[in-house]
Write a protein that holds these residues in place. Structure first.
Motif, PDB file in Angstrom:
ATOM      1  N   GLN A  97      18.592  62.061  60.357  1.00 59.75           N
ATOM      2  CA  GLN A  97      18.965  62.269  61.911  1.00 59.75           C
ATOM      3  C   GLN A  97      17.092  62.497  62.505  1.00 59.75           C
ATOM      4  N   THR A  98      17.361  62.112  63.455  1.00 56.39           N
ATOM      5  CA  THR A  98      16.384  63.231  64.275  1.00 56.39           C
ATOM      6  C   THR A  98      16.319  63.841  65.366  1.00 56.39           C
ATOM      7  N   TRP A  99      16.102  64.521  65.424  1.00 62.38           N
ATOM      8  CA  TRP A  99      16.157  65.993  66.719  1.00 62.38           C
ATOM      9  C   TRP A  99      15.162  66.968  66.613  1.00 62.38           C
ATOM     10  N   LYS A 100      14.950  67.104  67.785  1.00 63.49           N
ATOM     11  CA  LYS A 100      13.523  67.761  68.149  1.00 63.49           C
ATOM     12  C   LYS A 100      12.513  67.715  67.473  1.00 63.49           C
ATOM     13  N   SER A 101      12.335  66.049  67.556  1.00 58.40           N
ATOM     14  CA  SER A 101      10.597  66.398  66.952  1.00 58.40           C
ATOM     15  C   SER A 101      10.664  66.304  65.619  1.00 58.40           C
ATOM     16  N   GLN A 102      11.616  66.846  64.721  1.00 56.08           N
ATOM     17  CA  GLN A 102      11.609  67.092  63.215  1.00 56.08           C
ATOM     18  C   GLN A 102      13.341  66.245  62.878  1.00 56.08           C
ATOM     19  N   HIS A 103      12.396  65.945  61.441  1.00 56.83           N
ATOM     20  CA  HIS A 103      13.705  64.462  60.820  1.00 56.83           C
ATOM     21  C   HIS A 103      14.435  64.971  59.811  1.00 56.83           C
ATOM     22  N   TYR A 104      15.865  64.673  59.453  1.00 57.02           N
ATOM     23  CA  TYR A 104      16.678  66.077  58.485  1.00 57.02           C
ATOM     24  C   TYR A 104      17.258  64.616  57.278  1.00 57.02           C
ATOM     25  N   GLN A 105      17.609  64.926  56.387  1.00 64.35           N
ATOM     26  CA  GLN A 105      17.931  64.215  55.492  1.00 64.35           C
ATOM     27  C   GLN A 105      19.200  64.858  54.560  1.00 64.35           C
ATOM     28  N   PHE A 106      19.960  64.404  54.213  1.00 62.19           N
ATOM     29  CA  PHE A 106      21.235  64.730  53.671  1.00 62.19           C
ATOM     30  C   PHE A 106      22.610  63.725  53.144  1.00 62.19           C
ATOM     31  N   SER A 107      23.296  64.548  52.491  1.00 62.79           N
ATOM     32  CA  SER A 107      24.271  62.953  51.256  1.00 62.79           C
ATOM     33  C   SER A 107      25.700  64.317  51.550  1.00 62.79           C
ATOM     34  N   PRO A 108      26.258  64.845  52.593  1.00 67.05           N
ATOM     35  CA  PRO A 108      27.895  65.258  52.093  1.00 67.05           C
ATOM     36  C   PRO A 108      28.469  64.759  51.084  1.00 67.05           C
ATOM     37  N   GLN A 109      29.091  65.582  50.009  1.00 62.19           N
ATOM     38  CA  GLN A 109      30.196  65.071  49.163  1.00 62.19           C
ATOM     39  C   GLN A 109      31.217  65.491  49.882  1.00 62.19           C
ATOM     40  N   PHE A 110      32.382  64.688  49.368  1.00 62.38           N
ATOM     41  CA  PHE A 110      33.397  64.462  49.903  1.00 62.38           C
ATOM     42  C   PHE A 110      34.639  64.036  48.376  1.00 62.38           C
ATOM     43  N   ARG A 111      35.774  64.707  48.878  1.00 59.94           N
ATOM     44  CA  ARG A 111      37.093  64.155  47.762  1.00 59.94           C
ATOM     45  C   ARG A 111      38.630  64.001  48.786  1.00 59.94           C
ATOM     46  N   GLY A 112      39.144  63.432  48.066  1.00 64.43           N
ATOM     47  CA  GLY A 112      40.789  63.488  49.225  1.00 64.43           C
ATOM     48  C   GLY A 112      41.196  61.897  48.733  1.00 64.43           C
ATOM     49  N   TYR A 113      42.697  62.071  48.965  1.00 64.34           N
ATOM     50  CA  TYR A 113      43.602  60.945  49.172  1.00 64.34           C
ATOM     51  C   TYR A 113      43.282  59.979  50.153  1.00 64.34           C
ATOM     52  N   LEU A 114      43.493  59.080  50.297  1.00 63.47           N
ATOM     53  CA  LEU A 114      44.007  58.290  51.138  1.00 63.47           C
ATOM     54  C   LEU A 114      45.353  57.001  51.527  1.00 63.47           C
ATOM     55  N   SER A 115      45.140  57.052  53.166  1.00 65.49           N
ATOM     56  CA  SER A 115      47.035  55.686  52.417  1.00 65.49           C
ATOM     57  C   SER A 115      46.012  54.902  53.725  1.00 65.49           C
ATOM     58  N   LYS A 116      46.593  53.509  53.626  1.00 64.40           N
ATOM     59  CA  LYS A 116      46.139  52.847  54.997  1.00 64.40           C
ATOM     60  C   LYS A 116      46.743  53.189  56.326  1.00 64.40           C
ATOM     61  N   LEU A 117      45.879  52.838  57.007  1.00 66.40           N
ATOM     62  CA  LEU A 117      46.133  53.094  58.275  1.00 66.40           C
ATOM     63  C   LEU A 117      47.139  51.171  59.126  1.00 66.40           C
ATOM     64  N   THR A 118      47.823  51.555  59.895  1.00 64.80           N
ATOM     65  CA  THR A 118      48.458  50.303  60.000  1.00 64.80           C
ATOM     66  C   THR A 118      48.312  49.200  61.595  1.00 64.80           C
ATOM     67  N   GLN A 119      47.748  50.583  62.295  1.00 65.87           N
ATOM     68  CA  GLN A 119      46.955  49.926  63.459  1.00 65.87           C
ATOM     69  C   GLN A 119      46.249  51.258  64.615  1.00 65.87           C
ATOM     70  N   ALA A 120      44.893  50.855  65.153  1.00 62.27           N
ATOM     71  CA  ALA A 120      44.128  51.815  66.338  1.00 62.27           C
ATOM     72  C   ALA A 120      44.385  51.052  67.388  1.00 62.27           C
TER      73      ALA A 120
END
Length: 225
Positions: free
Chosen positions: A164-187
């Protein structure tokens, strides 16, 4: 460390990384064309000569260092051949504290919106209001969903690197996650107006509901332009 000392002087910033968050959410996958990108260029989606996949995330954080809040964002994954990292070009959240911390700690361009949720059987309806305009997102889950476990370690590391770039600075990061997913029928998108790109004009791909997840936002690497 000097950067965080400076932030401490801004009394509104008081929760520092890593952040541990829990909640539920929806991961919507879309194939967007060059025409779609040009039509909604004000949302700063990176250009692409052929089109590509992007994600829309609608999230309810039940626990975070700054309390519960809601979130709607675009996760832009440019083509690997372009050698660009993922970005969050558009994002709304429901609390001021989330805005301030997101902007200053990770360079995420958070804006305020109100989120109104309704549950009707297998359907979740979220109404999002920003600066007097309202849009609605209707999400339908299957009656008997099958879930599977997903961990960020299962994905290519390049997908998780965000810059990301915000107010003349660059930010770099890598979030980590875990969880259970199920299919979504419609949006279904209604009245996006000037709030968000109209993803009903994009190709809907298999998408998912995440009833419970754990997310870690690490400290960002920050340097000036």
């Amino acid at each position: 460390m000097h950067y965080y000392r400076a932030l401490l002087q801004e009394k509104s910033v008081h929760q520092f990384p890593p952040w541990h968050l829990q909640g539920e959410g929806f991961i919507l996958n879309y194939w967007i064309t060059p025409h779609f990108i040009r039509e909604f260029q004000s949302f700063r989606i990176a250009p692409s000569p052929l089109g590509r996949v992007v994600q829309v995330l609608l999230v309810r954080y039940h626990h975070s260092p700054v309390g519960p809040y809601d979130e709607l964002l675009i996760m832009d994954h440019p083509l690997i051949s372009r050698r660009r990292l993922s970005t969050i070009p558009k994002i709304y959240v429901s609390t001021h504290e989330s805005i301030v911390h997101g902007q200053h700690l990770w360079g995420i361009p958070k804006e305020y919106a109100e989120f109104d949720w309704q549950e009707q059987g297998q359907e979740t309806i979220c109404r999002i209001t920003h600066r007097g305009q309202s849009m609605t997102l209707r999400l339908k889950k299957p009656k008997s969903p099958r879930s599977f476990y997903l961990n960020s370690h299962h994905l290519p590391s390049s997908m998780l690197k965000i810059r990301q770039t915000w107010k003349s600075q660059h930010y770099q990061f890598s979030p980590q996650f875990r969880g259970y997913l199920s299919k979504l029928t419609q949006a279904e998108w209604q009245d996006t107006q000037n709030i968000f790109p109209d993803f009903s004009k994009a190709k809907y791909l298999q998408s998912f509901y995440v009833p419970k997840f754990n997310l870690v936002f690490p400290e960002a690497k920050i340097h000036k332009k």
